[in-house]
Structures are given as structure tokens and as C-alpha cells.
Enzyme design. Structure first.
Site, PDB file in Angstrom:
ATOM      1  N   ASN A  29       1.310  -1.565   0.090  1.00  0.00           N
ATOM      2  CA  ASN A  29       0.239   0.785   0.355  1.00  0.00           C
ATOM      3  C   ASN A  29       0.972   1.293  -0.526  1.00  0.00           C
ATOM      4  OD1 ASN A  29      -1.773   2.054   0.320  1.00  0.00           O
ATOM      5  ND2 ASN A  29      -1.826   1.242   2.742  1.00  0.00           N
ATOM      6  N   TRP A  30       1.031   1.954  -1.528  1.00  0.00           N
ATOM      7  CA  TRP A  30       2.029   3.106  -1.524  1.00  0.00           C
ATOM      8  C   TRP A  30       1.796   4.098  -0.907  1.00  0.00           C
ATOM      9  CZ3 TRP A  30       3.474   1.997  -6.800  1.00  0.00           C
ATOM     10  CH2 TRP A  30       4.272   0.810  -7.308  1.00  0.00           C
ATOM     11  N   LYS A  31       0.151   4.323   0.044  1.00  0.00           N
ATOM     12  CA  LYS A  31      -0.300   5.601   0.186  1.00  0.00           C
ATOM     13  C   LYS A  31      -0.034   6.595  -0.435  1.00  0.00           C
ATOM     14  CE  LYS A  31      -0.445   3.305   4.893  1.00  0.00           C
ATOM     15  NZ  LYS A  31      -0.423   2.772   6.431  1.00  0.00           N
TER      16      LYS A  31
ATOM     17  N   HIS B 128      -9.520   1.081   4.626  1.00  0.00           N
ATOM     18  CA  HIS B 128      -8.098   1.040   5.430  1.00  0.00           C
ATOM     19  C   HIS B 128      -8.969   2.162   6.801  1.00  0.00           C
ATOM     20  CE1 HIS B 128      -4.241   2.292   6.357  1.00  0.00           C
ATOM     21  NE2 HIS B 128      -4.164   1.258   5.459  1.00  0.00           N
TER      22      HIS B 128
ATOM     23  N   GLU C  45      -7.722   4.634   7.674  1.00  0.00           N
ATOM     24  CA  GLU C  45      -6.948   5.713   7.665  1.00  0.00           C
ATOM     25  C   GLU C  45      -8.443   6.440   6.427  1.00  0.00           C
ATOM     26  OE1 GLU C  45      -3.642   5.098   5.371  1.00  0.00           O
ATOM     27  OE2 GLU C  45      -2.026   5.114   7.614  1.00  0.00           O
TER      28      GLU C  45
ATOM     29  N   GLU D 127      -5.809  -5.039  10.106  1.00  0.00           N
ATOM     30  CA  GLU D 127      -4.438  -4.098  10.796  1.00  0.00           C
ATOM     31  C   GLU D 127      -4.899  -3.398  12.141  1.00  0.00           C
ATOM     32  OE1 GLU D 127      -2.447  -2.810   6.671  1.00  0.00           O
ATOM     33  OE2 GLU D 127      -4.803  -1.676   6.963  1.00  0.00           O
TER      34      GLU D 127
ATOM     35  N   GLY E 273       1.950   2.320  10.627  1.00  0.00           N
ATOM     36  CA  GLY E 273       2.692   3.568  10.539  1.00  0.00           C
ATOM     37  C   GLY E 273       3.974   3.775  12.504  1.00  0.00           C
TER      38      GLY E 273
ATOM     39  N   SER F 121       3.258  -1.982  10.480  1.00  0.00           N
ATOM     40  CA  SER F 121       4.361  -2.316  10.845  1.00  0.00           C
ATOM     41  C   SER F 121       5.052  -4.196  10.113  1.00  0.00           C
ATOM     42  CB  SER F 121       4.916  -2.383  11.644  1.00  0.00           C
ATOM     43  OG  SER F 121       4.478  -0.823  12.300  1.00  0.00           O
TER      44      SER F 121
ATOM     45  N   GLY G  65       3.022  -1.147   4.175  1.00  0.00           N
ATOM     46  CA  GLY G  65       2.867   0.206   4.019  1.00  0.00           C
ATOM     47  C   GLY G  65       4.280   0.778   3.888  1.00  0.00           C
ATOM     48  N   GLY G  66       4.821   1.535   5.131  1.00  0.00           N
ATOM     49  CA  GLY G  66       6.168   2.032   4.702  1.00  0.00           C
ATOM     50  C   GLY G  66       7.231   1.229   3.922  1.00  0.00           C
TER      51      GLY G  66
END
Ligand code: PGA
Length: 253
Positions: free
Chosen positions: A9-11, A95, A97, A167, A173, A213, A234-235
Site C-alpha cells: 500500500n503505497w499510500k 483502510h 486511514e 490491521e 506506521g 509495521s 505500508g512503509g
């Protein structure tokens, strides 16, 4: 154990050049490998390019969200048919977010899942509790109601098209990961909830990813848990080596 599905997930990250470069490196390394299913989820504006780069490879491409309407006066929104048009096969729905920052409710998420399925897009449906909910011992209540509302009026056949991503919000994150046992426990709960709502076959075959994470160091232990069928990353998906190391960890199980 189901085939592992590792999704990046490149956000709201990367420039177009960086996104192209990342997709090219992932594609180059994985070539025709199909031991693990792999997907990337770039920003809307990069989808057309990234679908072009990954076309014909085993790496699937999806969006990070979509509107549930087909078309119309919804300034700033993107529909399922538009995603299909540029070559997406998947879409992340619900998600945390989106839920927290953009106030998406369980019922909107349910509409989006139904819309995605009706356009032939395979949703990654995200659920997870906040820190205070875990502290109050409400994890199963929260995840259970996200599941039942999000999946309301879906048939077993439709549910089979989904991936679920567990999640925990407190792990996204933050560098704080659920322990493999903590994650596995919630995954087992999700599978049992699917079994009681649908049937054993649907519950056994649905893939449940862990997200929060995930990195090359913790991937093997998390992915090695019996109820964990992949990761939503993600990251660590923004850098080719760390994403590829997570995929290798999944492949080595
Ligand atoms: P993270 O994000 O890996 O950076 O914690 C996961 C996600 O939000 O899907």
C-alpha cells in the site's frame, strides 16, 4: 495454509518516477514467479502508468479506495469502472486511514465492497481495533462488528472473492507490531466469524492478511503463523529491497 498474498500500500507517497522505478524493480525481480501472490496499490494518478509497467506480469495492481457510485457528480472521486478501465483488478476498502481521517462508516464500506465486486474488482477489506479498544478488551467486538456490517448481505460466493486485512490501528506506521501470537489470535477469530456467518469452506479459503509495521525483520514470524495468509505492507513497500525481502520471507514458508 492458503497461498500467501503480499500487497504494498503505497499510500500518498512517491513521485511518478519513483513509482515507475519501484514497479519496474519489483517486476524485474519477480519475473514469472508465482509462489506468492503480489500486488501494489499506487496513488490513483499513477495507476495507468503502473498498470502499463506490470501488464502481463504476475504482479496485480489495485487502488487504495474507490467510490461506490458508477459515475456522476462526485467531484474528486474515482469509480470502479474507471479503475477497471486502467487495468486494476483489486481495490483496498475500509483502510483505517479512510475510516478515521475521512470518516468512512461501516455502511459506506459495505456499499463500496458490493460496488467493487459488481465491477469485477477484488477487494482487500480492512478491519482492526484502536489501542483504547484493545486496552478495554474490545478487539473481538470491534473487529466482529466491522466484519458483519462490512459484509452485510454478501453471499458466500461474493465473500470468496475478498481478501481480509487485519490491521490493528495502533500498529500502523508506528513501528509497533502485534506479536505473531496476538495477530494469529485475531485472525482465528475472523475465520471463525466467517465460518459462523457462511460456511467452513469459505472460512478456510478466505485469505487474511496482517498489516501494521510489517518489515523484513518481523515478516517471517508473522507470516509463519497458521492463520496468517499474507501481509498488507505500508512503509516497507516503498523501497524495493525491503518489499522483496518480505516476499521472499513469504516464499520461504
Ligand atoms: P505500515 O502500514 O506497514 O506502514 O504500518 C500498513 C497499512 O497501513 O496498510
Amino acid at each position: 495454509m492458503n497461498k500467501q498474498f503480499i500487497a504494498g500500500n503505497w499510500k500518498m507517497n512517491l513521485t511518478l518516477d519513483e513509482a515507475r522505478d519501484l514497479a519496474t524493480k519489483i517486476c524485474g525481480t519477480l519475473a514469472n514467479s508465482d509462489v506468492v501472490d503480489v500486488g501494489v496499490f499506487p496513488s490513483y494518478v499513477f495507476l495507468n502508468d503502473i498498470c502499463g509497467i506490470l501488464n502481463g506480469s504476475n504482479v496485480v495492481v489495485g487502488a487504495q479506495d474507490m467510490n461506490n457510485e458508477n459515475s456522476g457528480a462526485f467531484t474528486g472521486e474515482v469509480s470502479g469502472p474507471m479503475l477497471r478501465d486502467v487495468g486494476c483488478t483489486h481495490v483496498i476498502i475500509g483502510h483505517s486511514e479512510r475510516r478515521i481521517i475521512f470518516h468512512e462508516t461501516n455502511s459506506i464500506i459495505n456499499l463500496k465492497i458490493k460496488a467493487a465486486l459488481s465491477y469485477g474488482l477484488s477487494p482487500i477489506f480492512c478491519v482492526g481495533e484502536k489501542q483504547e479498544e484493545r486496552d478495554a478488551d474490545r478487539t473481538n467486538d470491534i473487529v466482529g462488528s466491522q466484519l458483519s456490517c462490512g459484509l452485510e448481505s454478501l453471499t458466500a460466493e461474493q465473500v470468496k472473492e475478498l481478501t481480509i486485512a487485519y490491521e490493528p490501528v495502533w500498529a500502523i506506521g508506528t513501528g509497533k507490531t502485534a506479536s505473531p501470537e496476538q495477530a494469529n489470535e485475531v485472525h482465528a477469530f475472523i475465520r471463525s466469524a466467517i465460518e459462523s456467518e457462511y460456511d467452513n469452506d469459505t472460512a478456510k479459503n478466505i485469505r487474511i492478511q496482517y498489516g501494521g509495521s510489517v518489515n523484513p525483520k518481523n515478516a517471517k514470524d508473522l507470516l509463519g503463523q497458521p492463520e496468517i495468509d499474507g501481509a498488507l505492507v505500508g512503509g516497507a513497500s516503498l523501497e524495493p529491497n525491503s518489499f522483496l525481502e518480505i516476499i521472499s520471507a513469504a516464499a520461504g514458508l
